[in-house]
Design an enzyme around this catalytic site. Structure first.
Site, mmCIF file in Angstrom:
data_model
loop_
_atom_site.group_PDB
_atom_site.id
_atom_site.type_symbol
_atom_site.label_atom_id
_atom_site.label_comp_id
_atom_site.label_asym_id
_atom_site.label_seq_id
_atom_site.Cartn_x
_atom_site.Cartn_y
_atom_site.Cartn_z
ATOM 1 N N ARG A 147 38.569 12.157 98.541
ATOM 2 C CA ARG A 147 39.753 11.634 99.225
ATOM 3 C C ARG A 147 39.427 10.420 100.091
ATOM 4 O O ARG A 147 40.325 9.756 100.601
ATOM 5 C CB ARG A 147 40.388 12.733 100.085
ATOM 6 C CG ARG A 147 39.473 13.296 101.160
ATOM 7 C CD ARG A 147 40.134 14.461 101.879
ATOM 8 N NE ARG A 147 39.253 15.058 102.891
ATOM 9 C CZ ARG A 147 38.358 16.000 102.646
ATOM 10 N NH1 ARG A 147 38.189 16.422 101.405
ATOM 11 N NH2 ARG A 147 37.618 16.505 103.612
ATOM 12 N N TYR A 148 38.132 10.135 100.267
ATOM 13 C CA TYR A 148 37.725 9.018 101.124
ATOM 14 C C TYR A 148 37.235 7.803 100.347
ATOM 15 O O TYR A 148 36.996 6.763 100.953
ATOM 16 C CB TYR A 148 36.606 9.465 102.078
ATOM 17 C CG TYR A 148 37.012 10.562 103.028
ATOM 18 C CD1 TYR A 148 38.139 10.425 103.841
ATOM 19 C CD2 TYR A 148 36.276 11.735 103.102
ATOM 20 C CE1 TYR A 148 38.513 11.434 104.710
ATOM 21 C CE2 TYR A 148 36.643 12.752 103.972
ATOM 22 C CZ TYR A 148 37.765 12.602 104.774
ATOM 23 O OH TYR A 148 38.143 13.595 105.634
ATOM 24 N N ILE A 149 37.039 7.920 99.076
ATOM 25 C CA ILE A 149 36.504 6.804 98.298
ATOM 26 C C ILE A 149 37.525 6.362 97.259
ATOM 27 O O ILE A 149 38.424 7.128 96.880
ATOM 28 C CB ILE A 149 35.168 7.178 97.614
ATOM 29 C CG1 ILE A 149 35.327 8.432 96.756
ATOM 30 C CG2 ILE A 149 34.081 7.372 98.651
ATOM 31 C CD1 ILE A 149 34.055 8.827 96.019
#
Length: 699
Positions: A147-149
């Protein structure tokens, strides 16, 4: 209770459950002969089902999970990820979590496997343009949560991977979507990326190769030349490819880290061997240091964008020796095996690297031909309709339909108006063509420009000629394709691994001799833990010990805390297994309790650890009077004086034995008889006495 037949022949799993239930019910009552027969029949049937299911499972793992396909070099999960990314491609980055969710429409195995495969695909730096923390292949750090990349397809992927017109489509696992059977990749991607997978009874390991060298190899194959391709690793380092064997099964490559000497007490590792991270490499160095195989002060890891592992040496250490020890006892040098296994025609096949490159080259050539054929067909259709449109408007055929009242009459009128011009077209005018003409809006007709229409048709003519020329000289076109691809994407993809040839490091030559060997000659024990006994000399934990006792028994054993070599040890020392004939032995022994005395000049040859070898003829009561050794290439053979027991009528009680006069034989030889009389003792001759004996021997 008789066995109930199962009507669901097409569902073996439900049949298994029904069978199990029947066995459980029958156990509550007294089993009859029919029940027992039914249970045995069910058990045999279950065995057959499990056998079939295992084969199905093995085939599924091989074909659908672990082994890449020869056509595009991708495993199914990788192919589905790329297809999903193309489906969402709009030029901007997408959250990897969203890409994973979209891929689950095609891949029936959960998000974790997709996420892992996507990170691995991104870290290859070929097909995925990454944003965010995607981990570090040098240090082994993992990527951030999905979800962060973010990610999008690279320009290279958009150029060579996708073409819906040349793709064969299949239904997805749930039948709701279409997915590619294989992607039409116009590049030897499998050799560039490498691959590794373990299936049921089968494994695959393909080493990565250099981008530019692969393109050069494709061009060479198209020119009927035979290219030689060898792996190139993203971590750099050194590689000895003398045993690569073109990537065939059984081939291997030896890889080394790049080690620099920065000072007398400092080594720096700046490139890693393939398959290792800084963490795993440092762990192996620390482990070797704790075991005493190397001697260092400390290790520091300064790795960021580039590798830098600093190895501080202990005072008095030799940097070159420590460097060789790092190659011998740590993961600074590794042997990497290769096994090129791919799926072709729905079966696993084993190829060489050159075979795989040839398949990729031919696949690309065929795809280029297919694209040109499709392009030519589309250009012909465009030229056909543009010419129709020009005549339809320029000759005002559209005005003739104003008085017609039915559709068929309208079509017939247009067909009649076009009939005088049908010879200028490359194919017949169909009803669909006329329908398209009738769908042209009045606004477009009113703004129609004849000059622009002629320019468009002329441009289409030129494109058609060019396409036909490319088809006629397809090989040249394919060579130009690979050349342009190299110019466009080859910059910055130069070879990283240096090809060289390095000799194998012998561990015994570089291991630190930091132990002391002790011996209790009378009781026959020797080892590094017997500190109260006689010290023999320094040794290492890798050394072997050779011992010869008074009974003529020879034993070679690994250095240990304490080991038994036979009572009354006469000779003991470390043994060099790599050069078993480096030392020559001189021995005088008695054959049996009252037999003749022999002089034996021999080398040991290769020996098995912990096996007892007899240097005498094996008779009970045999005794060794004297044993010594010398370095075969540098030292002089021994000489001894044999003193006999005085007996009546024995005139000569001393015998001189010069071992140089005896041929050097193997350890199993019996030797030469020097006397049949009883021997009192054997003593080594002094240097002066030996020189005098040599002079007498010459006279």
């Amino acid at each position: 209770m008789p066995r109930k037949k199962n009507p669901k022949k097409d569902n073996p799993q439900s049949e298994l459950f029904e069978t199990s239930a029947e066995i459980e019910v029958s156990s509550d009552s007294i089993a009859s002969e029919e029940d027992i027969f039914a249970i045995k029949t069910d058990a045999g049937h279950v065995d057959d089902m499990f056998s079939d299911w295992f084969l199905d499972y093995a085939s599924y793992v091989i074909l659908e999970r672990a082994v890449p396909h020869a056509n595009d070099g991708l495993k199914p999960v990788q192919r589905r990820i790329l297809h999903s990314m193309r489906e969402l491609e709009d030029g901007r980055y997408n959250k990897v979590a969203n890409l994973i969710g979209n891929t689950m429409k095609y891949h029936p195995h959960g998000d974790a496997s997709i996420a892992d495969a996507m990170v691995q695909l991104g870290q290859k730096e070929f097909l995925v343009d990454m944003q965010g923390n995607w981990g570090n292949t040098l240090t082994g750090d993992s990527a951030a949560a999905s979800r962060y990349i973010e990610a999008r397809l690279s320009k290279f992927a958009l150029e060579v991977v996708f073409n819906p017109k040349t793709t064969n489509w299949l239904s997805s696992y749930d039948g709701r979507n279409k997915e590619p059977e294989t992607l039409p990749i116009k590049f030897p991607l499998l050799l560039a990326q490498g691959a590794e997978g373990i299936a049921v009874g089968l494994s695959c390991k393909i080493l990565p190769h250099n981008f530019n060298e692969l393109l050069d190899g494709c061009i060479a194959l198209l020119r009927k030349e035979k290219p030689e391709i060898v792996p190139d690793f993203p971590t750099g380092g050194y590689a000895d490819v003398s045993e690569y064997n073109n990537g065939k099964r059984g081939g291997r490559i030896r890889v080394r880290a790049r080690i620099e000497t920065r000072s007398k007490l400092l080594l720096a590792i700046t490139e890693l061997p393939f398959g290792k991270t800084t963490t795993s490499l440092i762990d192996s160095i620390i482990s070797a240091n704790e075991k005493g195989k190397i001697k260092i002060a400390r290790v520091e890891d300064n790795t960021a964008d580039i590798v830098e592992i600093l190895v501080y040496l202990s005072p008095g250490s030799d940097p070159q020796t420590v460097e060789q020890a790092l190659y011998a006892f740590t993961d600074c040098e590794l042997s990497v095996s290769t096994n090129i296994c791919v799926i072709e025609n729905d079966r696993p096949h084993f190829f060489s690297a050159q075979d795989l490159l040839y398949l990729a080259t031919e696949k690309t050539r065929n795809l280029l031909k297919l694209e040109l054929d499709i392009q030519l067909k589309e250009l012909d259709e465009k030229w056909h309709f543009s010419s129709l449109e020009k005549i339809f408007i320029e000759k005002r055929i559209y005005r003739r339909i104003e008085e017609e009242e039915t559709w068929d009459a309208v079509v017939a009128t247009v067909e009649k108006g076009l009939k005088p011009y049908k010879n200028i077209f490359k194919r017949d005018i169909s009803r669909d063509d006329i329908t398209r003409l009738l769908e042209i809006k009045i606004k477009r007709i009113s703004k129609f420009d004849v000059l622009k229409a002629d320019e468009l048709i002329d441009a289409l003519d030129e494109e058609i000629k060019t396409t036909k020329r490319h088809l006629k000289s397809l090989t040249k076109y394919a060579i130009r394709w690979f050349t342009d691809l190299k110019k466009k994407f080859g910059k910055g993809r130069e070879r990283k691994t240096v090809l060289t040839s390095f000799e194998k490091v012998v561990a015994q030559d570089v291991v630190i001799a930091n132990q002391t060997l002790y011996v209790d000659r009378k009781e026959g024990f020797a080892g590094i833990g017997m500190k109260k006994d006689e010290a023999i000399g320094k040794c290492s934990s890798l050394d072997d010990v050779i011992a010869i006792n008074q009974a003529g028994k020879l034993i070679v054993s690994k250095v240990s805390e304490k080991a038994f070599f036979g009572k009354d040890i006469l000779y003991i020392n470390t043994f060099n297994r790599t050069e078993p004939n480096a030392l020559t032995y001189c021995m005088v022994y008695r054959d049996g309790k009252s037999g003749a005395t022999f002089a034996k000049h021999f080398t040991t040859g290769g020996m098995t650890r912990d096996k007892e070898y007899d240097l005498t003829k094996g008779k009970p009561g045999s005794r060794v009077f004297y044993i010594s050794c010398y370095r075969t290439s540098a030292e002089q053979s021994d000489a001894v004086k044999v003193n006999l027991k005085p007996v009546p009528r024995l005139r000569k009680t001393e015998l001189e034995v010069l071992f140089k006069n005896y041929a050097v034989r193997g350890r199993s030889s019996g030797g030469n008889i020097i006397t049949k009389n009883s021997v009192r003792n054997v003593v080594r001759m002094t240097k002066a006495a030996r020189e005098e004996a040599d002079l007498k021997d010459l006279i």
